[in-house]
Structure formats: structure tokens, C-alpha cells
Design an enzyme around this catalytic site. Sequence first.
Site, PDB file in Angstrom:
ATOM      1  N   ASP A 247      -1.034  -7.046  44.816  1.00  0.00           N
ATOM      2  CA  ASP A 247      -0.774  -8.333  44.902  1.00  0.00           C
ATOM      3  C   ASP A 247      -1.995  -9.227  45.520  1.00  0.00           C
ATOM      4  O   ASP A 247      -2.375 -10.300  45.110  1.00  0.00           O
ATOM      5  CB  ASP A 247       0.560  -8.797  45.985  1.00  0.00           C
ATOM      6  CG  ASP A 247       1.799  -8.452  45.051  1.00  0.00           C
ATOM      7  OD1 ASP A 247       1.667  -7.838  43.748  1.00  0.00           O
ATOM      8  OD2 ASP A 247       2.990  -8.378  45.585  1.00  0.00           O
TER       9      ASP A 247
ATOM     10  N   SER B 272       1.422  -4.178  47.593  1.00  0.00           N
ATOM     11  CA  SER B 272       0.540  -5.036  48.563  1.00  0.00           C
ATOM     12  C   SER B 272      -0.862  -5.249  48.166  1.00  0.00           C
ATOM     13  O   SER B 272      -1.093  -6.328  48.131  1.00  0.00           O
ATOM     14  CB  SER B 272       0.781  -4.499  49.868  1.00  0.00           C
ATOM     15  OG  SER B 272       2.117  -4.539  50.492  1.00  0.00           O
TER      16      SER B 272
ATOM     17  N   CYS C 297      -4.476 -68.184  20.636  1.00  0.00           N
ATOM     18  CA  CYS C 297      -4.444 -68.098  22.152  1.00  0.00           C
ATOM     19  C   CYS C 297      -5.523 -67.020  22.288  1.00  0.00           C
ATOM     20  O   CYS C 297      -5.788 -66.726  23.564  1.00  0.00           O
ATOM     21  CB  CYS C 297      -2.963 -67.554  22.510  1.00  0.00           C
ATOM     22  SG  CYS C 297      -2.331 -66.007  21.562  1.00  0.00           S
TER      23      CYS C 297
ATOM     24  N   ILE D  53      11.262 -67.834  18.760  1.00  0.00           N
ATOM     25  CA  ILE D  53      10.653 -69.116  19.383  1.00  0.00           C
ATOM     26  C   ILE D  53       9.345 -69.164  18.853  1.00  0.00           C
ATOM     27  O   ILE D  53       8.391 -68.157  18.989  1.00  0.00           O
ATOM     28  CB  ILE D  53      10.862 -68.959  20.928  1.00  0.00           C
ATOM     29  CG1 ILE D  53      12.164 -68.588  21.349  1.00  0.00           C
ATOM     30  CG2 ILE D  53      10.285 -70.333  21.345  1.00  0.00           C
ATOM     31  CD1 ILE D  53      13.396 -69.536  21.104  1.00  0.00           C
TER      32      ILE D  53
ATOM     33  N   ASP E 234       3.117  -6.314  52.896  1.00  0.00           N
ATOM     34  CA  ASP E 234       3.390  -7.713  52.831  1.00  0.00           C
ATOM     35  C   ASP E 234       2.081  -8.532  53.265  1.00  0.00           C
ATOM     36  O   ASP E 234       2.027  -9.221  54.136  1.00  0.00           O
ATOM     37  CB  ASP E 234       4.612  -7.963  53.704  1.00  0.00           C
ATOM     38  CG  ASP E 234       5.798  -7.364  53.559  1.00  0.00           C
ATOM     39  OD1 ASP E 234       6.017  -7.248  52.073  1.00  0.00           O
ATOM     40  OD2 ASP E 234       6.663  -7.008  54.315  1.00  0.00           O
TER      41      ASP E 234
ATOM     42  N   THR F  18       3.699 -74.999  18.792  1.00  0.00           N
ATOM     43  CA  THR F  18       3.425 -75.923  17.844  1.00  0.00           C
ATOM     44  C   THR F  18       1.927 -75.587  17.350  1.00  0.00           C
ATOM     45  O   THR F  18       1.348 -76.254  16.307  1.00  0.00           O
ATOM     46  CB  THR F  18       3.112 -77.065  18.808  1.00  0.00           C
ATOM     47  OG1 THR F  18       2.770 -78.306  17.868  1.00  0.00           O
ATOM     48  CG2 THR F  18       2.414 -77.381  19.680  1.00  0.00           C
TER      49      THR F  18
END
EC number: 1.1.1.1
Length: 883
Positions: free
Chosen positions: A565, A562, A257, A121, A534, A124
Site C-alpha cells: 500500500d 502495508s 441592434c 412582442i 498501517d 418598430t
Amino acid sequence: MADKKTVTPEEKKLVAEKHVDELVQKALVALEEMRKLDQEQVDYIVAKASVAALDAHGELALHAFEETGRGVFEDKATKNLFACEHVVNNMRHTKTVGVIEEDDVTGLTLIAEPVGVVCGITPTTNPTSTAIFKSLISLKTRNPIVFAFHPSAQESSAHAARIVRDAAIAAGAPENCVQWITQPSMEATSALMNHEGVATILATGGNAMVKAAYSCGKPALGVGAGNVPAYVEKSANIRQAAHDIVMSKSFDNGMVCASEQAVIIDKEIYDEFVAEFKSYHTYFVNKKEKALLEEFCFGVKANSKNCAGAKLNADIVGKPATWIAEQAGFTVPEGTNILAAECKEVGENEPLTREKLSPVIAVLKSESREDGITKARQMVEFNGLGHSAAIHTADEELTKEFGKAVKAIRVICNSPSTFGGIGDVYNAFLPSLTLGCGSYGRNSVGDNVSAINLLNIKKVGRRRNNMQWMKLPSKTYFERDSIQYLQKCRDVERVMIVTDHAMVELGFLDRIIEQLDLRRNKVVYQIFADVEPDPDITTVNRGTEIMRAFKPDTIIALGGGSPMDAAKVMWLFYEQPEVDFRDLVQKFMDIRKRAFKFPLLGKKTKFIAIPTTSGTGSEVTPFAVISDKANNRKYPIADYSLTPTVAIVDPALVLTVPGFVAADTGMDVLTHATEAYVSQMASDYTDGLALQAIKLVFENLESSVKNADFHSREKMHNASTIAGMAFANAFLGISHSMAHKIGAQFHTIHGRTNAILLPYVIRYNGTRPAKTATWPKYNYYRADEKYQDIARMLGLPASTPEEGVESYAKAVYELGERIGIQMNFRDQGIDEKEWKEHSRKLAFLAYEDQCSPANPRLPMVDHMQEIIEDAYYGYKERPGRRK
């Protein structure tokens, strides 16, 4: 004389549809012919077609000017040149046929295919240049194009398309590579856009046309309207800015534009800029003339009641400034280039701040930078979302701020926006005459449209194994009395020792301090001995606060899993205080691609791990298990940043470990090694370590528990670290997943929990599954064969994989019994009813555990629930069924 037959709308529609169908059918034939062209042929066709259009660029410009009565002949010629030259040059070396890229490393091959028949498209405003542009990018991508030209520019557009088509055919393109609707109408355009044979729509035009294109139910490359502001900030080069804006706005009488619709000028330079602007034949209208101009251009006056309904008078598009003034009812000097109107604000009350597509520009004064940016933002958002915005300034930071503020895809700096927007002349934007506006402008494309947008890029992905790794502490010291390394370790002045009360009472802490005191330099140390089994996150937080106050350069973790960690997570929180614990515990499929990236550690401190039990292997792993006892949760945290700097594996520290502890931790070692060996992430680098650890356990664990002799204790200490090295890089499986959750709920001993579960997990993983795991390297199920390997190594019956699995599961169970472990959960003091009530929840939590993804078969929640329930009674009483 007979009356002329009246054609009904339905008949008109049918005629249009028939014509369009004929065009599309021809295009589909051309598409198949174009697919046969190779890259060399395509490039030759494009080159010849572009040269033909270039040769006729002036002729086409004149035709467009005469047919439409709009714009400037010379500028239209320039646009035609741009379409032939800049666009073609930009895509000259772009591969658009067949294999366009091949990467042996990633295994990706990209193959370009045409999208299909293109509906083109054209407007003009730029009839011939747009027809040339769209034809050339379609030819480059082997797509036949069928045009629907704007009725007011039908002949000139067809002229341009014909020149390109004829040259392309002469160069080897199929006959119907470029076509167009010969009798333009809305019905024909609609039929073309909606035809099932059309693959995509390349639409340039007004908002209504673009919206229609996007409503056709197929891919559309439509672009929206622009309402481009040019903000001239006080630091700008005034002469350059005025020159650029005049040149841009007057180009083809403002029909591009991307041309400026308003200039926003800082008050400090307003008068100087206006004077410079006027010197280029810009006429500033007075109050009366402004009202006349508004009425003619939009049918309304500023601040009138019906301002919101302003509509652009299409007659002004591309007309000269003198003509517009005359038609509006006032006169301007001959040679006037642009009509400028001073406006007080942006928006409906000032109709001249709308898009005008003519040599009419709004002029606004900005009171500050903030005001200038605000007005520019308002312009873009006033029916120009996503298109373009320009700024003239010497301030680079302001340019970035402006770019962030305006909702425009193209931000054009110190350049005329007409040429800045279409690209390649004043900047490095892609050269294009179709400018996408992104989601701001309701467009599917957010860039300057190019040939790439008309390709389907197919990707061929070759199977590849993920890059794997072997990451361990930079130094690991072993043999008796290897803690003497603490005397020689470099850069040790402030030491924080993280341990538990048992290490203090047994005298192990004193032995560490003794080694530190033998150093040549004086060492200051801080002791945190409150780590519980733990360890809870609250303990970690308390230790971190002490660490932050003390500011150590060395952390020593002394004890079993333990303390090590807990110390690892304290280390992380100390060096990276902004880290959120909730981020650390998130599950991942690939440790290198996890959603949360752990920060690198070691900038403030080094981490020395000294194990005093033979079980966890934490001294060489990137793992830490932290509990949230308030919520009965246990979280395995994994990242290689948690890998200790140094591991000291001194067997002298485990000689006094009680036999029952040696039993529990020894079975943990066996579970580590077994799960690492059958893990889907196992490799040649980890398999040898895992097998050696298993061998050491079966040869030495029973003696280590019952006799506590140095030889067996040393071998088990080595086995623990070797197994740690294996699972640090191959990861674990569902025995640990379930053990973590059972331990959190019922506070069972971790190693003992694994001992009870391991025979079940061996049988489960050793059964060929219906659902297999996902990991490229693990290209077929082989856990049963690997269990068979273990059984053979241990001298167990293993003539088939099934026999090897059963033999090994039984051997693990019997080893646990021989070292005194009650191999069921019933004898751990857990109520049967409570166990069954929690089994489903524990299975779900185990599935979410970080150890589950590396399991050699996809763990199913129902299966893990069954294992948990059977394990309550033990392998001997209820060995479970093979699933």
C-alpha cells in the site's frame, strides 16, 4: 349635441383584457389542433408560409417604410428575405414533432412538444421581418402565436402576420395559428404578457419592454439592447474593415441592434482608416457640429453636468444621416451615409458612445491593443452587456483574447456586425432576428433565438446497467519460486524496493536481490525498509523523496499489505508530484465518475508486487490503505491507476509466517471474498472468484494455521490473490468500513477486526432492508440468497435464505474460534467505557468510508453503531438483532 363619453383607464383596461382573452382562448384551441400535426405536415405548412412571405417581401418592406418613416426600403426587403430564407433553411431539417432522437446505447429518447401559446412582442425597428421570423419559428414548433405589435408599425406588422397566417391555414394549419391585437395599447400588451393561457413570451424591443416580459412570472425569451464596438487593430485589412463597418452601420439606417455604435482604431492605422472610411460617404463632424449632434440626439453635450441623464431622441431612430444633420442644425453633403464623431473616451461624458440605432457612429483612437480592448469592453458594459462586439484583426490569438475580455455573447471577427450578429451570412451563428444576451444582459437565453427555444424536450430514460469492468495486473505469476520472473522482466535497470524490517531480517529481501543479480544486465537498487504496519502518510512522503532522488524504472513492493500500500502511493507521488493527498481520499459513488481523476501511472516506472502474507490481495487490487496517525484516521484510497503492473504470488514466501498471522490474514481473505460476493457491484466475472476463494479458505485455513504445511499455505496464498481479484472489481462492504475506523482508533489488527465483525455483517446484510442500495445492476435485494449460495456450497443448512444466513454467520464465527482468534473486542485489550464513547463517531466515520457504497443494503449509522457495540462482547455472547 351630447358630450362624447370619456373612457376611464379602468374601462380601457377591461376592454383590452376581454379582447386579449378572446385571442388566447382561440389560440388554446389552435394549440390542441396543432398537436395533431406530424412532422411532414408541419414542414409543409412552414414551407408554404415562408414562400408566401417571400413573395411579398418587397411589398411588406415598402409598407413598413411608409408606415414608420424609418430605415431603408431596400434593406427592409433584405431583412424580410433573411427571415424567409436563411431562418427557414436553417431549421428545414430540424425535427420538432414527437420523437426527435433515439439512442439505443444511452437509452435516451427525446420527444419534442410545443411550449404552448406564445406572446410575440415586435419592435418598430424591424416590424415585418420580426413578425415573419416569429411566426415561422412558432409554426415550426406547433405553437400558436399572439402578437402585440409596436403601435407605430401596427399595420405593416399585421400585414406580414396575415400573409403568413393565411398561407399556413391554406396548407393545413388551424384557423387561429397566428393572431394579433388589433387595437394596440400598453394595457393590451400587458394583459397578453400576463394572461395565464400564455406559456412563454418572445420579446424583442426596448429594455423596458424586455424587463416587463421578464416580470410576468413565466418563461420569457427577451433580448436586451446592444452597444456594439468594432475594434480595428493595426494588423486588420483596412479596406475590408472600412467597407464592412460602413455597410453594416448604414444598413436600414442603423436600426439593427447588432450594428456598430463605435469604431475603435489603433493609432498606427488611424489616419489611413479614417481616409478609407470617408471614401464611403462618411461625414466626420467638427467640434461645433458634434455638440449640435449630441444635443439633438441625446439632449446633452459632452462633459456637461447632466450627461448622466442623457436620453436617446426616438425621432432619430432609422432616419437618414442627412436628415439628422439638418435637424441638428448643420448641413452635410448630399449622399452622406453615416455621421462620424470623434470621441475621447467611452462613457457618460461622451453621449455619442451610447446606442443610437441610427447612422451615427462614435470614433475613438486606441493607443495600444490593451487600450483598444479596454475601450471595447467599456462600450459593451455601457448599456450593452451581453449583446455583441466586433474585432477586425489578422491575429487569431488577439481574437481569443478579445473574446475573453468583452462581456458579449456574440464576438464577430472580421465581419460587419449587423450581419455577423444575426448569423448565417458571414459566420455560422444561428440565423435569427432575436438575439439573446445571456446573464450579462439579464436574459434567460444566451444565443440567437431559434425554433429550439420554443420546444419542451421531454427525455425518456430507459433503465440501463452501468458498464462494468474487470481490471487486473497485466501479468500475474504464481507457483513456487515464481520470483524467478525478476530475472527475465524487461527493462529493469534501476530498482527501488519498498519493504519493512521483517523482510530484511527474515532474508526475503536477500532472495529478491539474488534474483536481480542473476540478470544479464547490472541492476542498481535502492532499498526503503522503513514501512511500518498501517503505514502513515509521513512514511509515504519520506519514501517518495528517496524515490525522486533515485529515479527508478522499476518499483518492487515486498511484504504484506502495508509495504504494498505504501509503495503504491509513493509510486503515485513520484510520477505525479502535483497530486494532493486530500484529493486522493475523497469518497465516490462510481469510480469512473469521481470528482477527482487520478492520473495514469506507468510512464516512468513499472510496479511489481510480491506478497509475503496471504491476506490483503493488494498485489492485484487498485486499493491502498494509508493512515494519518496524527488525526487517528485511516484512508482507503481507490483507483485503477494504482493497480500493480505485475503480481508475483510465490507460496514459498509464506511458509514461515507465524500461525497467528496466518489466522488473522486468512480471515481477512474470507471477508474480502464474502463482501465481494454479496456486493451490489458483484458480477458473473467476480462471483466465481469469490466463491472459489471462500471454498479454499474453509478447506485450508485451519491447517495453514495449525500445521503450516506447504499445500495449505499455497492454497491460502492463492485464495488471497483470487479474493483480491474479486474485490478489486466488485469492491467491499461495511465490515471493512468499520474495520478501517476501529483500527485507526484502537490500533487493532485489521484481519482480526474483520473476523470479529463479519458474522454481524452477514446477519445485517442478510436481513431484507427498509432502505436498499443504489446501483442499476442491483435490481432487487438478493444478499440473503447469495449467503444461502455460500452456505450450500459449504454443506451448511440452507433450506431457506434465512437459514443460510444464520448458518454462514455461525460457521464464520466458529472458524475464527478454531484458529485461535478471540472473537470479540473485549479480549483485544480495549476498555469498555472508551469503546462505547467512540462507537457513535466510529459509525459515522464508517459511513463515510469508501467501502460503504458497495454494501448490498444502505448502511445506516445507527445500525453500524449497534454492530460495533455488540461486537465488543462477541457474536457468541451478543449476536445482535437482525435489523
